[in-house]
Design a protein around this motif. Sequence first.
Motif, short mmCIF file in Angstrom:
data_model
loop_
_atom_site.label_atom_id
_atom_site.label_comp_id
_atom_site.label_asym_id
_atom_site.label_seq_id
_atom_site.Cartn_x
_atom_site.Cartn_y
_atom_site.Cartn_z
N UNK A 592 0.82 -1.20 0.00
CA UNK A 592 0.00 0.00 0.00
C UNK A 592 0.86 1.26 0.00
N UNK A 595 3.04 1.58 -3.07
CA UNK A 595 2.22 1.99 -4.19
C UNK A 595 2.05 3.51 -4.19
N UNK A 596 1.68 4.03 -3.03
CA UNK A 596 1.46 5.47 -2.91
C UNK A 596 2.78 6.21 -3.12
N UNK A 597 3.84 5.67 -2.51
CA UNK A 597 5.13 6.37 -2.56
C UNK A 597 5.69 6.41 -3.98
N UNK A 598 5.32 5.46 -4.76
CA UNK A 598 5.86 5.26 -6.12
C UNK A 598 7.35 5.64 -6.21
N UNK A 600 9.36 6.83 -3.80
CA UNK A 600 9.91 7.82 -2.88
C UNK A 600 10.22 7.18 -1.53
N UNK A 603 9.60 9.18 1.79
CA UNK A 603 8.22 9.19 2.27
C UNK A 603 7.92 7.93 3.08
N UNK A 606 9.50 8.19 6.38
CA UNK A 606 8.77 9.12 7.24
C UNK A 606 7.53 8.44 7.83
N UNK A 607 6.82 7.70 6.99
CA UNK A 607 5.62 7.02 7.46
C UNK A 607 5.98 5.96 8.49
N UNK A 610 6.68 7.66 11.74
CA UNK A 610 5.42 8.05 12.38
C UNK A 610 4.78 6.85 13.07
N UNK A 614 3.77 6.77 16.88
CA UNK A 614 2.37 6.78 17.28
C UNK A 614 1.91 5.49 17.93
N UNK A 644 -3.91 3.41 11.05
CA UNK A 644 -2.44 3.43 11.19
C UNK A 644 -1.90 2.02 10.97
N UNK A 647 -2.14 1.05 7.20
CA UNK A 647 -1.25 1.47 6.14
C UNK A 647 0.05 0.68 6.06
#
Lengths: 698, 130
Positions: A592, A595-598, A600, A603, A606-607, A610, A614, A644, A647
Amino acid sequence: MKFIIKDTDFDFDQGTVSLEKELRQIKQIIHSQKDYEYKYKRIFKKLSEALTCESIHLFRHKDNVDDGAFSQTYMWEASSNKLISNHEDTTHVPYNPYFERWRTLLSSGTIIQNSISNLPELEQEYLTEHQAKFVVVLPVFFNFKFTGFVQINFEKDQRLYSKNELTIMQDLFESLYWAESIDTKLRNLNAEIESTRHAHERKSHTLANITHELQTPMNGIIGLTEQLDMLEDDFTKKNYLESIKLSLSNLMTVVNNILDTSIDGNAKYDLVELKFNLKESCRNLLEVQRERAVEKSLTFEVIFDEDFPDLIIGDSRRINQIISNLIDNAIKFTHEGGIKVEFRSQKQEGNELLKISVTDTGIGIAPEHHKVIFDKFVQLESADSRTFAGIGAGLTIVKDLVQAMRGNVKVKSDLGKGAQFIVTIPTKEFIRKLSDLEDSAKHLESLKFLVVDDNEINLKVVTAILKKWGSEYDVAKNGEEAIELAKDNDYDIIFMDIQMPVMDGFEATRRIRKLKGMKPRILALTASILRENEYKCIEAGMDGVIRKPFFPDNLINWIIKKDENIEAEKEEISQEQMKMSEPKFEVINMDYLEDIASGNKEFIEEMIHLFYEQVPEKLSDIESAIAENDLESIAATAHKLKPIAGYVGLDPKEIGLKDIENDANRNGDIGVIKKNYENVRKSLNLAIEELKLYQDHL
Amino acid sequence: MAKFDHIRILIIDDEISIRKLLEFYFKKYFTVTTKSDGKEAMEFIKSGYSPDAIIADLKMPKMDGYEFTTEIRKMKSMSTTPIMILSGNESSSDRIHCLKIGADDYLIKPFNPDELYYRLINILKRTGKI
């Protein structure tokens, strides 16, 4: 639990007190100290006597099947008095088409009882096969879930049973189901505890043995170093230093073994194949062992075959390790008499065989123990366990090493009769003339080296070796200096440190490759034990990696290696990295985010950070809310945690997060919430572990 | 997937990770601003910011998604601005309630961002923004 029985199309009759009583008594069977097969048989028999029925069938509901299905777990026939379990004809019966109505009724808690002739045609069609006239079907619930049903067939038409009677029957089966599943769970749990305990014990043993393996050479080093001070004779000092060097070499072997073993549970040995003079290479070792034997008033005899070759091909350090471990073992278990070490070479079916045998006059080993003594960290548990207490990884290492060299090790021994260990190692060829070796030393002299390292001591160690070889060399303190020197000189070999100020070894290598092409061989000298760093070195354009601390032999071995061998090694490291770069994860799934990061990576990093921040925060929020019985906060925090977890690919439903939220919202049982929380915590912590691994490969 | 720099999207979620995730994804296609709760977003809008579409979480401190949507719909200038609600809650009653008070769409977390993109694009096309 009890169910409201809906008066759908079926009636109930007045029951009899005597039948109720009889049914209640059957329940006692569940609590008897018998196995479940017996209990089922007994319960079915008693029940059929009480009801005068023809047969009883127990079915399990299969929820995971698309349209739903059930399977028969037990069947009991009054006529044959036989219990049949898991009848193969009925392991998978779909509800569709015959039993769709049953499913609806039963799963909502409705009991079915009726004459077959009153049932819908579809059901009749199936049931008349069983020659039944009347049928009672009781749903069975477990943990509020529909888990199956009991079908009781009657040969004759029957009076309708009362609600009470039916509820007692239902209760009987539900209790039986509860008891059996709790029993199974307990048994599984006990097995789990047992295996955990076993694993724990094994670990303690291993640790104790490792400590022992480390202590032996350490004691040697400490003892010799202490005496070194008091010695005046230079010759003896030199001898002592040789012994210290030997002990250090042993120590390093042990440490390497521990590293290899602890990484994937199986020792890996990187063997080198070099010409060497065994008589020379093991002389020191034999001297040390001789002294130890003499200290114990044992004789010590070393015999080399008359035609034993001057040079053999193999890994001298590893062969020494084998010899050393075997003699260690012999001295340990011999209290009078002596040790004999024999070296022979043999030609057999076109192969040259190196035979090393170590014979002692010690306490011996009973034949039944011959196999286990080579097992990893085995301690013999028998009458002689005390004398065997010290047995450690030594023989295991011997066996593993010999196997890695495609040889074998045999033991001949009996209790009280001493022992003989015979190691046979195949080698490619023996060189019987010494003159061949001179080449490699000459070869070293003619080479030009560059040593790149910011650490003075490291520089000294390497240059001292180069001086001894008589080679020409330059030194550089960082990558930039190295590049400057490489511009103006044609080096044959560059020893490159990795971590340096100004410019590290990776970057320096890349630039030197640009300037000079593949001419200089570049060898990384690194203290890192990570295989991954090795890959980075290869990727930067280096030809190989040597781990610090190293011995001069390691350097020579590498330098005289042939080009194709170096290429093969590089390939191996790259392939290993490929394998490592696709780690398998149990809980996380990064599709997931990827895919979003394509592409990167920052990113994703960073996730992940987090997530690290968290998750523990939210977990501790839930924990304190549980402690305060604050259902509202539990629900709110669990709710926030869901996406959370989502993802990084965790299913909130699967790990129990959703249950927590739902239970908390519905004022559910805090005990259940706690249990689910444990599960959530475990899964999320596992996810954190896996994320760390994932990051390593990012 | 096309890029619409002139379209301003306001993303509201109190969970920083979800906010980052949405921001990262949507800034590839739109001009994105993020706020961490309904109240903050409301103040920002009242200060003169007028987004072309809003993506909002349902459960937030200070002002939640319901309240935010209700308040937004009361404002004349924002009465037709598309609002997409994101929630970890699957219950149909929540979904219906959101649509009832004027939200345009409702997606359950974790959602497929591409799906959200196209839903958003479709609404924006219908409202003549693109």
